[in-house]
Write an enzyme that holds these catalytic residues in place. Structure first.
Site, mmCIF file in Angstrom:
data_model
loop_
_atom_site.group_PDB
_atom_site.id
_atom_site.type_symbol
_atom_site.label_atom_id
_atom_site.label_comp_id
_atom_site.label_asym_id
_atom_site.label_seq_id
_atom_site.Cartn_x
_atom_site.Cartn_y
_atom_site.Cartn_z
ATOM 1 N N TYR A 197 0.857 -1.185 0.000
ATOM 2 C CA TYR A 197 0.000 0.000 0.000
ATOM 3 C C TYR A 197 0.896 1.238 0.000
ATOM 4 C CZ TYR A 197 -3.360 3.514 1.636
ATOM 5 O OH TYR A 197 -4.145 4.637 1.765
ATOM 6 N N LYS A 225 5.076 10.292 8.444
ATOM 7 C CA LYS A 225 4.890 11.219 9.547
ATOM 8 C C LYS A 225 5.858 11.048 10.701
ATOM 9 C CE LYS A 225 0.853 8.377 10.707
ATOM 10 N NZ LYS A 225 0.919 7.594 9.462
ATOM 11 N N ASP A 252 9.561 2.967 -0.898
ATOM 12 C CA ASP A 252 8.574 3.617 -0.038
ATOM 13 C C ASP A 252 8.879 3.272 1.422
ATOM 14 O OD1 ASP A 252 6.410 4.526 1.350
ATOM 15 O OD2 ASP A 252 4.899 3.450 0.192
#
Length: 435
Positions: free
Chosen positions: A145, A268, A240
């Site tokens: 994802y 984050k 990623d």
């Protein structure tokens, strides 16, 4: 499973004006059943819900709370930043300093651009790969994802080497057809795909350690094979690290597996959990980003001063000697205890860890290296385990397809309490008394 009257009421009230009662789908507990837990506050390794029940937290806001919740240095940094203003839409020194810190830790990054989320980071990295190469097709891997942008909400086609199909309504088939979905850890499929489409492929995006189909570890040579074919066909290799960056190791997962990407995406954690993301990489590629080049990306809140200063405070802690070694040791202790408890109860159960990131699997399979293997795990057993642990004050990700995380605030006592809760839960599962 137990749901308090107050939690049920809160969920009903939330559902009046919020679709499904939540602002991100997994929070709805659809994967495990029951009513979501509404959190009131968090501190260290703990969460408290609106009924003031305390939980040992192994989600950590889906990864970034590596120092635990409400760390005093982070809180102080955010408070001081807020006093100076919440947003400027203009450059700040904190942006420059955080960029310098990240580039110092990650030598694969020459230039870095801040965004507001991991989704923005991956979306723009793909746009950059296409703009840099002049090609359209992107390869992603089944079970990985990379955010909810149109190009990435794609599943595998009907057969190997066919183009992708949308997994969400609202994603045009014309978008999805430019995304090729391959099995994770399948080097042969990767090589055949490049043989067929190589001159059309702009780039490959991959989670170096998959964390969104449970935790799946890359097979030896898999990431290196991506690097090799990208070099051969002049495609862009995007790693990623939204979940794994500064989480599984200070240098991220790509340093653990000794592979160098062209572009890296981050999430984050670089803002200590505040809304932020970033993408960065080789200078010649990053110079294609506006205002230097023709690939457009922008955001009023990009480089938000609260997130930048929180991130700087966080990096001071995680760069200390021995920080990650202690995290790994605590997690290894936890997983060994869970495995022992499952074995004692006679429950088919396995664990895996990379750094401070872990996976739990209700299965007796030996090979846990593919999305297909994850689908074969016993999701019903996970649901029972999840609710048994929740009722005993342990908060796990409410899905059998999500990885878990440990923080520097998880103490030996927390580990012991978690293992004790697991022992009782496994016994109930085996006896059929946990419904």
């Amino acid at each position: 499973m137990f749901t308090s009257a107050k939690q049920a009421q809160l969920f009903e009230e939330a559902s009046k004006h919020i679709p499904g009662g939540v602002n991100s789908p997994v929070r709805a507990f659809k994967g495990v059943g029951g009513t979501p837990v509404f959190i009131k506050r968090a501190k260290g390794a703990y969460l408290w819900d609106e009924d003031d029940n305390q939980y040992i937290d192994y989600v950590g806001s889906w990864g970034p709370m590596i120092l635990g919740h409400s760390h005093p240095d982070i809180v102080k940094a955010v408070q001081q930043a807020a006093e100076d203003g919440l947003s400027y839409g203009a450059p700040t020194v904190a942006e420059t300093t955080l960029a310098d810190v990240i580039c110092e830790i990650l030598p694969s990054i020459d230039l870095i651009r801040m965004t507001n989320s991991g989704t923005e980071a991956t979306m723009t990295a793909i746009r950059l790969a296409r703009g840099y190469t002049g090609r359209d097709k992107i390869i992603k891997f089944e079970g990985c994802y990379h955010g909810h942008s149109d190009s990435l909400l794609v599943k595998a086609g009907s057969a190997l080497l066919t183009l992708g199909e949308p997994t969400s309504k609202g994603v045009p088939e014309d978008f999805a057809k430019h995304t090729i979905v391959l099995p994770y850890n399948d080097i042969e499929a990767l090589e055949k795909c490049f043989e067929k489409f190589g001159q059309e492929i702009a780039g490959v995006i991959v989670e170096p350690v998959a964390g969104n189909m449970n935790l799946v570890i890359p097979k030896e040579g898999f990431l290196q094979a991506i690097r090799r074919v990208c070099d051969q066909y002049k495609a862009v290799f995007i790693i990623d690290e939204v979940m794994t960056g500064f989480r599984v190791a200070l240098g991220g997962a790509h340093t653990l597996y000794n592979v160098e990407p062209d572009l890296i995406t981050l999430g984050k954690i670089i803002g200590a959990g505040l809304p932020v993301g970033a993408f960065g990489g080789k200078r010649e590629m990053m110079q294609c980003i506006a205002p230097l080049g023709g690939v457009y990306q922008a955001g009023t809140l990009s480089g938000n001063p609260l997130a930048m200063r929180a991130g700087l405070a966080m990096f001071k802690h995680i760069r200390q000697d021995g920080f990650y070694a202690k995290l790994e040791a605590q997690l290894a202790k936890l997983l060994a205890g869970l495995q022992s408890a499952a074995d004692e109860a006679g429950v088919a159960f396995k664990t895996q860890q990379v750094g401070a990131m872990f996976g739990l699997y209700f299965t007796d399979q030996e090979d846990l290296s593919s999305f297909e293997a994850m689908l074969k795990c016993d999701s019903e057993a996970f649901k029972q385990f999840f609710h048994g642990m929740l009722n005993r004050g342990v908060y796990l990700a409410p899905s059998a397809f999500e990885a878990g995380f440990i923080s520097s605030m998880h103490s030996d006592k927390d580990i012991e309490k978690t293992i004790a809760a697991a022992k009782a839960t496994f016994v109930e599962m085996k006896n059929g008394s946990l419904g």
